[in-house]
Design a protein around this motif. Sequence first.
Motif, PDB file in Angstrom:
ATOM      1  N   PRO A  85       0.812  -1.221   0.000  1.00 46.09           N
ATOM      2  CA  PRO A  85       0.000   0.000   0.000  1.00 46.09           C
ATOM      3  C   PRO A  85       0.844   1.269   0.000  1.00 46.09           C
ATOM      4  O   PRO A  85       0.915   1.965   0.996  1.00 46.09           O
ATOM      5  CB  PRO A  85      -0.801  -0.120   1.294  1.00 46.09           C
ATOM      6  CG  PRO A  85       0.074  -0.913   2.195  1.00 46.09           C
ATOM      7  CD  PRO A  85       0.823  -1.865   1.319  1.00 46.09           C
ATOM      8  N   ILE A  86       1.457   1.574  -1.121  1.00 50.09           N
ATOM      9  CA  ILE A  86       2.223   2.821  -1.215  1.00 50.09           C
ATOM     10  C   ILE A  86       1.632   3.603  -2.380  1.00 50.09           C
ATOM     11  O   ILE A  86       1.162   3.011  -3.357  1.00 50.09           O
ATOM     12  CB  ILE A  86       3.723   2.530  -1.423  1.00 50.09           C
ATOM     13  CG1 ILE A  86       4.557   3.803  -1.327  1.00 50.09           C
ATOM     14  CG2 ILE A  86       3.964   1.825  -2.748  1.00 50.09           C
ATOM     15  CD1 ILE A  86       6.053   3.539  -1.344  1.00 50.09           C
ATOM     16  N   ILE A  87       1.619   4.920  -2.262  1.00 55.34           N
ATOM     17  CA  ILE A  87       1.027   5.714  -3.344  1.00 55.34           C
ATOM     18  C   ILE A  87       2.099   6.119  -4.354  1.00 55.34           C
ATOM     19  O   ILE A  87       3.290   6.105  -4.060  1.00 55.34           O
ATOM     20  CB  ILE A  87       0.297   6.966  -2.806  1.00 55.34           C
ATOM     21  CG1 ILE A  87       1.242   7.801  -1.962  1.00 55.34           C
ATOM     22  CG2 ILE A  87      -0.941   6.583  -2.033  1.00 55.34           C
ATOM     23  CD1 ILE A  87       0.671   9.152  -1.581  1.00 55.34           C
ATOM     24  N   VAL A  88       1.630   6.476  -5.556  1.00 50.71           N
ATOM     25  CA  VAL A  88       2.511   6.820  -6.666  1.00 50.71           C
ATOM     26  C   VAL A  88       3.529   7.881  -6.257  1.00 50.71           C
ATOM     27  O   VAL A  88       4.728   7.756  -6.515  1.00 50.71           O
ATOM     28  CB  VAL A  88       1.655   7.303  -7.863  1.00 50.71           C
ATOM     29  CG1 VAL A  88       2.525   7.993  -8.893  1.00 50.71           C
ATOM     30  CG2 VAL A  88       0.910   6.131  -8.472  1.00 50.71           C
ATOM     31  N   TYR A  89       3.036   8.929  -5.593  1.00 50.78           N
ATOM     32  CA  TYR A  89       3.909  10.039  -5.211  1.00 50.78           C
ATOM     33  C   TYR A  89       5.112   9.538  -4.402  1.00 50.78           C
ATOM     34  O   TYR A  89       6.251   9.893  -4.669  1.00 50.78           O
ATOM     35  CB  TYR A  89       3.107  11.066  -4.410  1.00 50.78           C
ATOM     36  CG  TYR A  89       3.926  12.238  -3.926  1.00 50.78           C
ATOM     37  CD1 TYR A  89       4.036  13.395  -4.690  1.00 50.78           C
ATOM     38  CD2 TYR A  89       4.597  12.179  -2.715  1.00 50.78           C
ATOM     39  CE1 TYR A  89       4.790  14.464  -4.249  1.00 50.78           C
ATOM     40  CE2 TYR A  89       5.363  13.242  -2.270  1.00 50.78           C
ATOM     41  CZ  TYR A  89       5.447  14.385  -3.032  1.00 50.78           C
ATOM     42  OH  TYR A  89       6.208  15.433  -2.602  1.00 50.78           O
ATOM     43  N   GLU A 127      -0.991  11.203  -8.376  1.00 55.17           N
ATOM     44  CA  GLU A 127      -0.127  11.213  -7.197  1.00 55.17           C
ATOM     45  C   GLU A 127      -0.633  10.352  -6.049  1.00 55.17           C
ATOM     46  O   GLU A 127       0.130   9.643  -5.411  1.00 55.17           O
ATOM     47  CB  GLU A 127       0.050  12.658  -6.688  1.00 55.17           C
ATOM     48  CG  GLU A 127       0.994  13.503  -7.502  1.00 55.17           C
ATOM     49  CD  GLU A 127       0.333  14.123  -8.718  1.00 55.17           C
ATOM     50  OE1 GLU A 127      -0.818  13.760  -9.014  1.00 55.17           O
ATOM     51  OE2 GLU A 127       0.963  14.960  -9.385  1.00 55.17           O
ATOM     52  N   ARG A 128      -1.943  10.441  -5.755  1.00 58.28           N
ATOM     53  CA  ARG A 128      -2.466   9.778  -4.552  1.00 58.28           C
ATOM     54  C   ARG A 128      -2.898   8.340  -4.795  1.00 58.28           C
ATOM     55  O   ARG A 128      -3.417   7.687  -3.894  1.00 58.28           O
ATOM     56  CB  ARG A 128      -3.673  10.553  -3.977  1.00 58.28           C
ATOM     57  CG  ARG A 128      -3.525  12.053  -3.834  1.00 58.28           C
ATOM     58  CD  ARG A 128      -2.403  12.497  -2.930  1.00 58.28           C
ATOM     59  NE  ARG A 128      -2.390  11.887  -1.617  1.00 58.28           N
ATOM     60  CZ  ARG A 128      -1.382  12.031  -0.756  1.00 58.28           C
ATOM     61  NH1 ARG A 128      -0.336  12.727  -1.076  1.00 58.28           N
ATOM     62  NH2 ARG A 128      -1.433  11.439   0.407  1.00 58.28           N
ATOM     63  N   ARG A 129      -2.750   7.851  -6.011  1.00 57.15           N
ATOM     64  CA  ARG A 129      -3.205   6.481  -6.295  1.00 57.15           C
ATOM     65  C   ARG A 129      -2.279   5.441  -5.671  1.00 57.15           C
ATOM     66  O   ARG A 129      -1.069   5.553  -5.786  1.00 57.15           O
ATOM     67  CB  ARG A 129      -3.200   6.243  -7.807  1.00 57.15           C
ATOM     68  CG  ARG A 129      -4.251   6.997  -8.525  1.00 57.15           C
ATOM     69  CD  ARG A 129      -5.359   6.075  -8.969  1.00 57.15           C
ATOM     70  NE  ARG A 129      -6.123   6.735 -10.000  1.00 57.15           N
ATOM     71  CZ  ARG A 129      -6.360   6.207 -11.188  1.00 57.15           C
ATOM     72  NH1 ARG A 129      -5.902   5.001 -11.473  1.00 57.15           N
ATOM     73  NH2 ARG A 129      -7.045   6.867 -12.062  1.00 57.15           N
TER      74      ARG A 129
ATOM     75  N   GLU B 232      -3.365   3.068   2.438  1.00 53.25           N
ATOM     76  CA  GLU B 232      -1.972   3.495   2.490  1.00 53.25           C
ATOM     77  C   GLU B 232      -1.375   3.137   3.840  1.00 53.25           C
ATOM     78  O   GLU B 232      -2.077   3.090   4.852  1.00 53.25           O
ATOM     79  CB  GLU B 232      -1.922   5.010   2.278  1.00 53.25           C
ATOM     80  CG  GLU B 232      -0.648   5.504   1.698  1.00 53.25           C
ATOM     81  CD  GLU B 232      -0.454   6.962   2.017  1.00 53.25           C
ATOM     82  OE1 GLU B 232       0.694   7.374   2.131  1.00 53.25           O
ATOM     83  OE2 GLU B 232      -1.462   7.670   2.198  1.00 53.25           O
ATOM     84  N   VAL B 233      -0.065   2.899   3.836  1.00 50.35           N
ATOM     85  CA  VAL B 233       0.622   2.448   5.041  1.00 50.35           C
ATOM     86  C   VAL B 233       0.320   3.331   6.252  1.00 50.35           C
ATOM     87  O   VAL B 233      -0.018   2.840   7.325  1.00 50.35           O
ATOM     88  CB  VAL B 233       2.137   2.431   4.785  1.00 50.35           C
ATOM     89  CG1 VAL B 233       2.888   2.235   6.062  1.00 50.35           C
ATOM     90  CG2 VAL B 233       2.480   1.322   3.840  1.00 50.35           C
TER      91      VAL B 233
END
Lengths: 247, 298
Positions: A85-89, A127-129, B232-233
């Motif tokens: 679970p990490i975002i593109v940014y 960015e937030r995806r 997200e983490v």
Amino acid sequence: MIPQLAFTDLTLGYERHPAIHHLDGTVERGALLAVVGPNGAGKSTLFKGIVGILAPLAGKIDRCGLDRRDVAYLPQVADIDRSFPIIVYDLVAMGLWRQTGLFSGIGRRERDLVHHALAAVGLTGFERRPIGNLSGGQLQRVLFARLLLQDARLIVLDEPFNAIDTKTAADLFALVRRWHGEGRTILAALHDIEMVRTSFPEVLLLAREAVAWGAAADVLTPANLQKARRMCEAFDEDAAECRVAAE
Amino acid sequence: MPGGGGVISGMYDLLIGPFVEFEFMRRALAGAVALSFGAGPVGVILMLRRMSLVGDTMAHAILPGAALGFMVAGLDLFAMTLGGLLAGLTVALLAGVVARVTDLKEDASLAAFFLMSLALGVTIVSMRGSNVDLLNFLFGSVLALDDPTLILMAGITTVSLGVLAVIWRPLVLDCVDPGFLRSVSRAGMPAYIAFLCLLVLNLVGGFHALGTLLSVGIIIVPATVGRFWAREVTGMIMVAVATGVASGYVGLLVSFHSGAPSGPAIILVAASVYIVSVLFGPVGGVVPRLLPRRHLEA
């Protein structure tokens, strides 16, 4: 010509079995080199050696004074955990490692750089995806944005155009051309022989050792390709110790 | 409003009174809160690395070490903590190095390890102490936390948060894209080892409150809850910490009013939250998936 990479009697491999065997050669600074060969030819292994992930079993790789931070590496997409679970940014910002290292913060200037890089690969607004929501082509674009930020003199691309559509491949290849124009040294492992023929001045045909290395037209002959396929067959569990090194 | 005062005072007796009235409840709550803040992030990373079973094994590895401390010095905080730490760290380092250096699939050897540790630990405790001691080792004594133990637990959480802040970048990148991390930095291996040490520290902290069998519960269960509520983490960690804190509070109340053992009550509450999350969590929960919702325009 100034060399950027020099292989001297280089052997790389796993558990003493060579995947790259006694490779010699030099990559000039500013070269745009395609590395081709069948599966198991040792392309990824060679790249891991170049970026310093894998230590040689014998021989050496001379990066001609480049620090590991001057080398940008695009791993195969398969090596990335897309469920994380990490975002593109955040993933792209890791390309600023040279400036930020382990701890430094990411300020306004760095934020702008990240947005510019994403714009350059056509992913403004992503960015937030989470990376898990991206298509294969989009993820590859994200990884190219990260490469852009790394701003490295040597760029090593492991199968950058696998399993992505022609539009994406063309967009990303335009970036490669731009880097080439800026005088950076680029190595790319590729499977699309036609693309290599038309777009890469220099080719290394690999089958654990160098089958041929030189101008694309001289290297990519049917005879050479045939030979490469034949040479890739044997990974012998009970192989005897290689004598060449002992001489 | 007739009866309004009764309801309020009833609520007070139910939800707040026990903590105002009894110091041991306040201490237990403080311990549970302290634990949750360290265990949340550690658990989320553990889950994302698919290492939940490793956590389980390490928790068991602590038992024989703590038991040896008990055998030598009796119910002494320092001796049991030191024994548990040493045993846990030994296993952590061995397992970590073996997993990194070889291609060995580690789940089988981990299972063997944790059965061995459990048997050895139970044997040692039983030889020296009573059945009550054994129960305390296995399930903890969250209602009997003294000052030094509380300070130890809070200290462990403080150290955990500090170390995590330092190793966060390489730790996350090592999960997502290990090849890239190794191409830009050598910090991957040290960060991983530091993380394993934090895991052991948190397990030892949890051991005093929840015992070796349940300390891993306050690490893993809230983390799995986080996965169902955040994409997200960072969000996952916040949910995990909140779940830990809430489970501590509700679990202690349940145990106070019903007489159920407190450690298991805390973990049971966390487990209930987990079940609700599996069913109704907005990120991949069962019910939201089944709901007929129109797809979006783009």
